[in-house]
Each structure stands twice: as structure tokens, then as C-alpha cells.
Design an enzyme around this catalytic site. Structure first.
Site, PDB file in Angstrom:
ATOM      1  N   GLY A 106      52.386  46.017  44.305  1.00 39.87           N
ATOM      2  CA  GLY A 106      53.247  46.334  43.184  1.00 39.87           C
ATOM      3  C   GLY A 106      54.425  47.001  43.603  1.00 39.87           C
ATOM      4  N   CYS A 150      37.622  38.446  44.702  1.00 35.80           N
ATOM      5  CA  CYS A 150      38.908  37.675  44.759  1.00 35.80           C
ATOM      6  C   CYS A 150      39.115  37.081  46.257  1.00 35.80           C
ATOM      7  CB  CYS A 150      39.995  38.307  44.164  1.00 35.80           C
ATOM      8  SG  CYS A 150      41.692  37.526  44.606  1.00 35.80           S
ATOM      9  N   CYS A 185      44.865  32.089  37.672  1.00 32.87           N
ATOM     10  CA  CYS A 185      44.021  32.994  37.758  1.00 32.87           C
ATOM     11  C   CYS A 185      44.014  33.758  36.485  1.00 32.87           C
ATOM     12  CB  CYS A 185      44.484  34.043  38.926  1.00 32.87           C
ATOM     13  SG  CYS A 185      43.588  35.468  38.859  1.00 32.87           S
ATOM     14  N   CYS A 207      48.087  44.884  40.775  1.00 36.51           N
ATOM     15  CA  CYS A 207      48.334  46.377  40.926  1.00 36.51           C
ATOM     16  C   CYS A 207      47.708  46.995  42.049  1.00 36.51           C
ATOM     17  CB  CYS A 207      48.464  47.212  39.686  1.00 36.51           C
ATOM     18  SG  CYS A 207      49.342  46.148  38.230  1.00 36.51           S
ATOM     19  N   TYR A 209      45.540  36.615  51.189  1.00 31.18           N
ATOM     20  CA  TYR A 209      47.086  37.389  51.156  1.00 31.18           C
ATOM     21  C   TYR A 209      47.440  38.454  50.649  1.00 31.18           C
ATOM     22  CZ  TYR A 209      51.656  37.653  49.048  1.00 31.18           C
ATOM     23  OH  TYR A 209      52.885  38.130  48.582  1.00 31.18           O
ATOM     24  N   CYS A 213      35.033  35.296  44.477  1.00 26.80           N
ATOM     25  CA  CYS A 213      35.605  34.278  43.396  1.00 26.80           C
ATOM     26  C   CYS A 213      36.570  33.262  44.127  1.00 26.80           C
ATOM     27  CB  CYS A 213      36.538  35.296  42.320  1.00 26.80           C
ATOM     28  SG  CYS A 213      37.327  34.169  41.115  1.00 26.80           S
ATOM     29  N   SER A 245      52.147  37.830  55.783  1.00 25.74           N
ATOM     30  CA  SER A 245      50.842  37.555  55.498  1.00 25.74           C
ATOM     31  C   SER A 245      50.086  36.507  56.192  1.00 25.74           C
ATOM     32  CB  SER A 245      51.080  37.295  54.116  1.00 25.74           C
ATOM     33  OG  SER A 245      51.737  36.394  53.685  1.00 25.74           O
ATOM     34  N   ASN A 299      43.632  48.218  37.566  1.00 25.52           N
ATOM     35  CA  ASN A 299      44.119  46.815  38.388  1.00 25.52           C
ATOM     36  C   ASN A 299      43.251  45.896  37.925  1.00 25.52           C
ATOM     37  OD1 ASN A 299      43.319  46.012  41.735  1.00 25.52           O
ATOM     38  ND2 ASN A 299      44.864  45.336  40.635  1.00 25.52           N
ATOM     39  N   GLY A 300      44.006  44.807  37.767  1.00 24.37           N
ATOM     40  CA  GLY A 300      43.111  43.700  37.149  1.00 24.37           C
ATOM     41  C   GLY A 300      43.672  43.025  35.891  1.00 24.37           C
ATOM     42  N   ASP A 340      50.771  28.865  56.815  1.00 26.36           N
ATOM     43  CA  ASP A 340      51.078  29.834  55.700  1.00 26.36           C
ATOM     44  C   ASP A 340      49.669  30.003  55.301  1.00 26.36           C
ATOM     45  OD1 ASP A 340      52.383  31.819  54.294  1.00 26.36           O
ATOM     46  OD2 ASP A 340      53.836  30.131  53.309  1.00 26.36           O
ATOM     47  N   ASP A 341      49.603  31.220  54.470  1.00 26.21           N
ATOM     48  CA  ASP A 341      48.360  31.481  53.999  1.00 26.21           C
ATOM     49  C   ASP A 341      47.940  30.610  52.541  1.00 26.21           C
ATOM     50  OD1 ASP A 341      49.421  33.498  51.521  1.00 26.21           O
ATOM     51  OD2 ASP A 341      50.391  34.050  53.335  1.00 26.21           O
ATOM     52  N   CYS A 348      40.442  29.983  41.480  1.00 29.66           N
ATOM     53  CA  CYS A 348      41.891  29.274  41.471  1.00 29.66           C
ATOM     54  C   CYS A 348      42.032  27.878  42.330  1.00 29.66           C
ATOM     55  CB  CYS A 348      42.980  30.183  41.900  1.00 29.66           C
ATOM     56  SG  CYS A 348      42.595  31.126  43.259  1.00 29.66           S
TER      57      CYS A 348
END
Ligand code: AMP
Ligand code: SF4
Length: 474
Positions: free
Chosen positions: A38, A246, A393, A12, A252, A448, A294, A112-113, A356-357, A451
Site C-alpha cells: 500500500g 489468497c 475479488c 493493505c 503477485y 482461495c 513481480s 488488512n482485507g 507476466d504474473d 477470481c
């Protein structure tokens, strides 16, 4: 198990403003700038120093608010939120900021998170008689804050935060104070700005640009800011902090015109593209094209470094939302078709590098490769400006469970085969780290990368009882 661990706050965006004559209007603009974070719901809670009032709804910022609704909540401060959620948890009761009224005063909270231990804490609280109105783990935090009635407000917030594991950028507001907190790992971005005599906070700095606020600094991991009529005070609520921003924010999620920790997102993506070109110098091609929007920055970087012409090989229909919004695989596939079209004149007979990302499920890449080939491309070389995403994630990004991640079960060659590309290259983790230009070391991190690497910066199975949590069990 995974479903139980995953909360409902995905990706978010939050915005807050203190000491301003027009907080609702400016929050509306702030949310507009954060809309990419979001699209399922949006809300603003305003304080007029006597009470807190909310205006919120499901859908896009433009659909939720109008002049009349914003004028009805005049005041001097506000917190605001745009919400993203894919599975369950839809419904107005989950649209934030959450607002609670009680005999001890009103409290509003935006998050957010994603909290790893929300369900565990919720069970404790329910055993003690708390009743929950939403399925959002943000409500858990509100109950934790409300629980310790004897402490001063700031201390209540601190003791609640110390029970949490996971990613969070929180804005908590009472009628006369705003508290801003960022998790000890600094997983999600949060920046502080100044507007006139007042303060603003936002998930991304692009929100400041739109309202003419000036950037002050990023909120530190484990930092708590108290903003009230006495000004702004900073303190730490967590001792063990490191930086684990992150990496996907750079890849992205964030808007290219935002800066995270002073590093511009577009420039970071361009460097990722340049690095990627160095890592696949063996590919022979005629043109480079990026998947809008993106991946454009990375595609420009790739073209610059490789010396190949950058071309507009794919056009995006701007009036279709992000593909991830549609929850089923079938709808997602249709979404991609609705969203992108090839420019035949650019790709026909050409060996195309398609940048692509990221590859999550592989749906987008497969569709685009097919589309480019149908448009006459001689070869399609897919290059991805992040490493294979093989781990879920737990920190608020909707990359679901491992089963949905194509890289969790398939090798690069198998993915190449699935998406039908002539070659497939992913950016190396080292290349991605270097391209962000963030200081990075194994111990204190800087990013981080969980992923991609499976090394999570926090515990992900909330089986360890935190020292403070013991008091909850009594
Ligand atoms: P997929 O089709 O599942 O492989 O999704 C990959 C596409 O989704 C890429 O083009 C990305 O731009 C985009 N993407 C990557 N991560 C996310 C995310 N967390 N939420 C929404 N879209 C994403
Ligand atoms: Fe970001 Fe991936 Fe870490 Fe999640 S696991 S916070 S998406 S880098």
C-alpha cells in the site's frame, strides 16, 4: 450493487509490536518492508501504557514519518498500517490505524482485507445512533466493539468478529493490550514473530527480517491472540475454519522474500514458471524475459524448465510507483510507458517469451507486447503464471468489477488478439495449486481461487442474517 458491496480497504499491510522500547521506530521499518502492499497512506499508533497516540499521513512511508514525528510518540507497543485504495475513500480520515477516544478508554484498530457485509452492519449501527467519521469499513468494527459495554474487552472483540463476513487480519490495541485476529478462512496472510522479550505481528515475514525479529508461526484462520503483560494467549473465535489463503498473494501481491505458511513466495513463483513451461512446451522461442519485478521469479523458473536463456529484456524505472496507483485507464497506460523500457540488443530479431504474473485489464501486456515489437522482437509469446482472472475479488484486492477484467468477457484467443501477442498461454488452476505446494482439497481448500474459478469461500452477497446479527436489529 457491486460498488455498494465493495469496501475501501484494499490490499493493505499491517504491523504490530508489543513490549519493545522503540515501537515507533521499529514500526516504521516494518511498514517500510510492507510498502509494496500500500502506497497511499501510512500510520502508526503507539501505546505508552497511559494513552494511545497516532502519527499518520498520506503518501509513502518515507514521506509520512521522520525522526521527530517518531520520537514524539514514544512508548512500548504499537500497531501500524500501510494503505492502498483506488476509488474514493482517499483522505486522511481513512488512513489507518484508526484511533478512537471515549470515556471507556481509547481503542486503535488496523485492518488488512475487506468485509463483504460492512455496509449492512453500518446501516444497522447508524440506525442505532452510531456516527461514522470515515468511509472505511474498519470503523464499523470499532463501533461493533464499542457497542457491548458490559463485556470484557476480549469478549467484545470476539462478538464483533463473529458478525463479520469477508477477509480480515486485524490488530486491535488498547493502552494495555493488543488483540490479533485472522478471519476464519485465513484469506490474508498474518505472521507472528518474536523480538527480544516482546512480540511482533506482520502481514508478511519480510517485515521480521528487516527488524531482526524471528518468525514464530503464521496466525491460524479463526484464531485470536491476546498479547499483554502476562504474555501471549491464543484462542479460537470461530468454529468453522478452513484455509483459503489468497492465491494472488503467491502470484503477485507478497514480496518474494516472504514466507506464507512456511512456503517461500519466490520459490512458489519459480515453480509456477516451471509448471507453465511444461504446460506450453510447444512454443518455439529464443529467449525468456520477465516483467519486472513481480514476474522475475516465474520467468527464471520458466527458463530453467524450458532450457531457454533467461534475459533482461525489460528494464524497470525504479522511481515510478506501481501502475495500479494511477486511477484512470489513460494514466495507467502512460504509467506503463514511464515504467518499463525494452533492451533492444536482447530482443531484436528474437522470438521472445514474455512472462507476466497476471492479466487484469490487459493494459500492461498490450503495452509490453507493442514495446517489444517496436524494439524489433520477431515474435512475442505471452505466458502468464496464473489462470485467467474472470471474477472480481471481494476480499480486499483491487481487481474491481467484472467489466474491468478482460478475461470476464473475452476468450483466451480474443485476449491474445487484443494484446497483439503471437501466442498467449495461462497457467492452469491445477498447475498453480500444485506449484504453491499447499495441501489442497475441494472441501477444506488450501487456497482461495475465486477470481479464477468463481468459487468464493464465503458468501459474497450479504443477504443472510447471521444468528448473532439479530441482536443488532433490535
Ligand atoms: P493489467 O494491465 O490491468 O492487465 O494489470 C496486470 C498487471 O498488474 C500485471 O503485470 C500484474 O503484475 C499487476 N497486478 C495484478 N494484480 C494486481 C493487483 N491486485 N494490484 C495491482 N497490480 C496488480
Ligand atoms: Fe485472492 Fe482472488 Fe481470492 Fe481475491 S478472489 S482473495 S484475489 S484469490
Amino acid at each position: 450493487m457491486l460498488a455498494e458491496l465493495r469496501g475501501l480497504n484494499e490490499e493493505c499491510g499491517v504491523f504490530g509490536i508489543w513490549n519493545n522500547p522503540d515501537p515507533a521506530q521499529l514500526s516504521y521499518y516494518g511498514l517500510h518492508a510492507l510498502q509494496h502492499r500500500g502506497q497511499e497512506g501510512a500510520g502508526i499508533v503507539v501505546s505508552d501504557r497511559e494513552r494511545l497516540r497516532a502519527v499518520k499521513g498520506e503518501g509513502l512511508v518515507n514521506d509520512v514519518f521522520d525522526e521527530e514525528k517518531l520520537r514524539a510518540v514514544e512508548g512500548t507497543a504499537a500497531i501500524a498500517h500501510v494503505r492502498y485504495a483506488t476509488a474514493g475513500g482517499n483522505g486522511i480520515e481513512n488512513v489507518q490505524p484508526l484511533l478512537f477516544h471515549s470515556s471507556t478508554g481509547s481503542l486503535s484498530i488496523a485492518h488488512n482485507g475487506n468485509l463483504v457485509n460492512a455496509n449492512r452492519l453500518k446501516k444497522h449501527l447508524e440506525r442505532q445512533g452510531s456516527i461514522f467519521h470515515s468511509s472505511s469499513d474498519t470503523e464499523v468494527v470499532a463501533h461493533l466493539i464499542k457497542r457491548s459495554t458490559l463485556l470484557p474487552f476480549k469478549e467484545k472483540v470476539k462478538s464483533a468478529l463473529n458478525l463479520l463476513i469477508g477477509a480480515y487480519s486485524f490488530l486491535v490495541m488498547t493502552k494495555d493490550e493488543m488483540i490479533v485476529a485472522r478471519d476464519p478462512q485465513g484469506l490474508r496472510p498474518l505472521a507472528l514473530g518474536k523480538l527480544g522479550e516482546g512480540y511482533v505481528v506482520a502481514s508478511e515475514t519480510c517485515a521480521f527480517d528487516l527488524i531482526g525479529a524471528s518468525y514464530v508461526r503464521d496466525v491460524e484462520p479463526g484464531e485470536l491472540l491476546v498479547i499483554n503483560d502476562d504474555g501471549i494467549k491464543s484462542e479460537r473465535f470461530a468454529v468453522e475454519t478452513n484455509r483459503a489463503m489468497c492465491a494472488m498473494e503467491y502470484v503477485y501481491l507478497a514480496r518474494p522474500d516472504s514466507d506464507i505458511d512456511g512456503i517461500n513466495v519466490h520459490m512458489a513463483r519459480k515453480r509456477m514458471g516451471r509448471q507453465l513451461a511444461r504446460e506450453c512446451a510447444h512454443i518455439e522461442a529464443d529467449v525468456v524475459t520477465g516483467v519486472p519485478d513481480s514476474s522475475i521469479s516465474a520467468a527464471i523458473g520458466f527458463a530453467e524448465e524450458s532450457g531457454l536463456p533467461y534475459e533482461l529484456g525489460l528494464i524497470k524505472n525504479r522511481y515510478v510507483g506501481r501502475t495500479f496507483i494511477q486511477p484512470t485507464q489513460e494514466l495507467r497506460e502512460r504509467g506503463v510507458k514511464m515504467k518499463l523500457s525494452p533492451v533492444v540488443q536482447v530482443v531484436k530479431g528474437k522470438r521472445v517469451v514474455m512472462v507476466d504474473d497476471s492479466i487484469v485489464r490487459g493494459t500492461t501486456s498490450r503495452r509490453i507486447v507493442t514495446m517489444l515489437k517496436e524494439a524489433g522482437a520477431a515474435e512475442v509469446h505471452v505466458v502468464i503464471s496464473s489462470p485467467p482472472m474472470s471474477n472480481p475479488c471481494y476480499y480486499g484486492i483491487d481487481t474491481s468489477s467484472s467489466e474491468e477484467l478482460i478475461a470476464s468477457t473475452k476468450t483466451v484467443e480474443e485476449i491474445r488478439d487484443t494484446i497483439g501477442a503471437d501466442s498467449l498461454t495461462f497457467l492452469s488452476p491445477e498447475g498453480m495449486i500444485e506449484a504453491t505446494e499447499r495441501p489442497f482439497d475441494e472441501q477444506n481448500r488450501g487456497l482461495c481461487l475465486a477470481c479464477f474459478t468463481g468459487e468464493y469461500p464465503t458468501q459474497i452477497f450479504a443477504d443472510t442474517v447471521l444468528p448473532h446479527e439479530k441482536e443488532l436489529q433490535n
